[in-house]
Design a protein around this motif. Structure first.
Motif, PDB file in Angstrom:
ATOM      1  N   GLU A  97       0.830  -1.194   0.000  1.00  0.00           N
ATOM      2  CA  GLU A  97       0.000   0.000   0.000  1.00  0.00           C
ATOM      3  C   GLU A  97       0.871   1.252   0.000  1.00  0.00           C
ATOM      4  O   GLU A  97       1.939   1.286   0.590  1.00  0.00           O
TER       5      GLU A  97
ATOM      6  N   SER B 118      -1.204   6.974   0.561  1.00  0.00           N
ATOM      7  CA  SER B 118      -2.578   7.434   0.390  1.00  0.00           C
ATOM      8  C   SER B 118      -3.595   6.329   0.573  1.00  0.00           C
ATOM      9  O   SER B 118      -4.787   6.559   0.544  1.00  0.00           O
ATOM     10  N   GLY B 119      -3.114   5.100   0.803  1.00  0.00           N
ATOM     11  CA  GLY B 119      -4.032   3.988   0.972  1.00  0.00           C
ATOM     12  C   GLY B 119      -4.327   3.264  -0.317  1.00  0.00           C
ATOM     13  O   GLY B 119      -5.008   2.259  -0.327  1.00  0.00           O
ATOM     14  N   THR B 120      -3.820   3.750  -1.415  1.00  0.00           N
ATOM     15  CA  THR B 120      -4.022   3.106  -2.711  1.00  0.00           C
ATOM     16  C   THR B 120      -2.884   2.128  -2.952  1.00  0.00           C
ATOM     17  O   THR B 120      -1.729   2.407  -2.623  1.00  0.00           O
ATOM     18  N   ALA B 121      -3.221   0.977  -3.524  1.00  0.00           N
ATOM     19  CA  ALA B 121      -2.196  -0.028  -3.764  1.00  0.00           C
ATOM     20  C   ALA B 121      -1.156   0.500  -4.732  1.00  0.00           C
ATOM     21  O   ALA B 121      -1.415   1.386  -5.537  1.00  0.00           O
TER      22      ALA B 121
ATOM     23  N   ARG C 162      -1.825  -2.645  -8.840  1.00  0.00           N
ATOM     24  CA  ARG C 162      -3.175  -2.277  -9.269  1.00  0.00           C
ATOM     25  C   ARG C 162      -3.170  -1.666 -10.658  1.00  0.00           C
ATOM     26  O   ARG C 162      -4.027  -0.848 -10.976  1.00  0.00           O
TER      27      ARG C 162
ATOM     28  N   SER D 224      -9.134   4.640  -6.931  1.00  0.00           N
ATOM     29  CA  SER D 224      -9.739   4.703  -5.604  1.00  0.00           C
ATOM     30  C   SER D 224      -9.456   3.419  -4.835  1.00  0.00           C
ATOM     31  O   SER D 224      -9.531   2.313  -5.399  1.00  0.00           O
ATOM     32  N   ARG D 225      -9.161   3.575  -3.576  1.00  0.00           N
ATOM     33  CA  ARG D 225      -8.771   2.443  -2.745  1.00  0.00           C
ATOM     34  C   ARG D 225      -9.852   1.360  -2.706  1.00  0.00           C
ATOM     35  O   ARG D 225     -11.020   1.643  -2.467  1.00  0.00           O
TER      36      ARG D 225
ATOM     37  N   ASP E 289     -15.055   6.247  -0.600  1.00  0.00           N
ATOM     38  CA  ASP E 289     -15.269   4.989   0.119  1.00  0.00           C
ATOM     39  C   ASP E 289     -16.729   4.548   0.034  1.00  0.00           C
ATOM     40  O   ASP E 289     -17.027   3.351  -0.069  1.00  0.00           O
TER      41      ASP E 289
END
Length: 258
Positions: A4, A7-10, A15, A21-22, A50
């Motif tokens: 990860e 920013s929390g995105t892979a 990806r 978007s996560r 989210d």
């Protein structure tokens, strides 16, 4: 294990090709701000990302169907995947999203087009996201005492309104005068052919009783031009205006019998 980013995105290599978007399972098909987003996240605000992902994931049978169609259509295993997708939709209670007449071309009814079907599946997800966000916004506005805002119409509402508007037009028949004027334009400029739908309507009018009467009252020169125009568009309806032999339309004199 997927790595990860902050920013929390892979990480991009994990990806690649997916929505930025996560945890969103959809493919990134629309570019914005140097990143690729799915059609559901593209219009969403950052604070709604989210929520959008949760709504998409709540329709697993549908979003996996869109991914399978995009990945396997035209491949050797497409027949197997095609049956699997349909069974998945049936198991999820979405028989209304199976390929049907809604996905067929008006020129080839009864034969669904895969791209049309895919668009209908993706439109279902987009409408579900928009409806979910509207409900959340309305609930938040009610709790704050501000009252709900008037939401924009969904694509489903727009399509229904468009069909209702066009329905009366579909019942109107083209006049013979219009059809033969169109043939005149084709004869004058054979390379500038009209759209297929206009040609279809013109052929229906030419072959109608009114069209045959109109052709019968025309001159040889006019009928020759119209016949040439029909041959340009590749129509067997050219027989609707056969060449007129001398004296063909003349009335025979009555025979006087003594």
């Amino acid at each position: 294990m997927s790595e990860e980013t902050d920013s929390g995105t892979a990480a991009p290599d994990e990806r690649w090709g997916q929505c930025s978007s996560r945890a969103c399972p959809l493919l990134g098909t629309v570019g914005r701000g140097g990143q690729w987003w799915c059609f559901c996240h593209f219009e969403a605000d950052a604070g709604e990302a989210d929520t959008v992902t949760r709504i998409v994931r709540s329709h697993r049978a549908i979003y996996t169907a869109t991914l399978d169609v995009r990945a396997h259509v035209g491949a050797d295993d497409w027949p197997r995947v095609y049956r699997s997708v349909q069974q998945r939709l049936l198991d999820a209670g979405h028989a209304d999203l199976l390929p049907c007449e809604l996905d067929a071309s008006p020129y080839r009814p009864g034969r669904p087009i895969v791209q049309q079907w895919l668009a209908r599946l993706e439109r279902f997800l987009l409408d579900a996201v928009r409806d979910g966000l509207r409900r959340i916004a309305a609930q938040a506005a009610t709790e704050s005492g501000a009252g709900p805002r008037t939401p924009p119409p969904s694509s489903r509402d727009c399509v229904a309104r468009m069909r209702a508007t066009l329905a009366p037009l579909a019942k109107r028949e083209a006049s013979a005068q219009w059809a033969f004027d169109l043939l005149e334009r084709i004869a004058a400029k054979p390379t500038n052919a009209p759209p297929p739908e206009a040609v279809r309507c013109a052929l229906d009018a030419v072959g109608s009783p009114a069209g045959r009467a109109y052709a019968a009252s025309a001159t040889d020169t006019q009928r020759a031009r119209w016949r040439a125009a029909l041959q340009v568009i590749g129509s067997s309806a050219a027989a609707a205006m056969p060449s007129r032999e001398p004296g063909e339309d003349d009335e025979e004199p009555e025979r006087v019998t003594g």
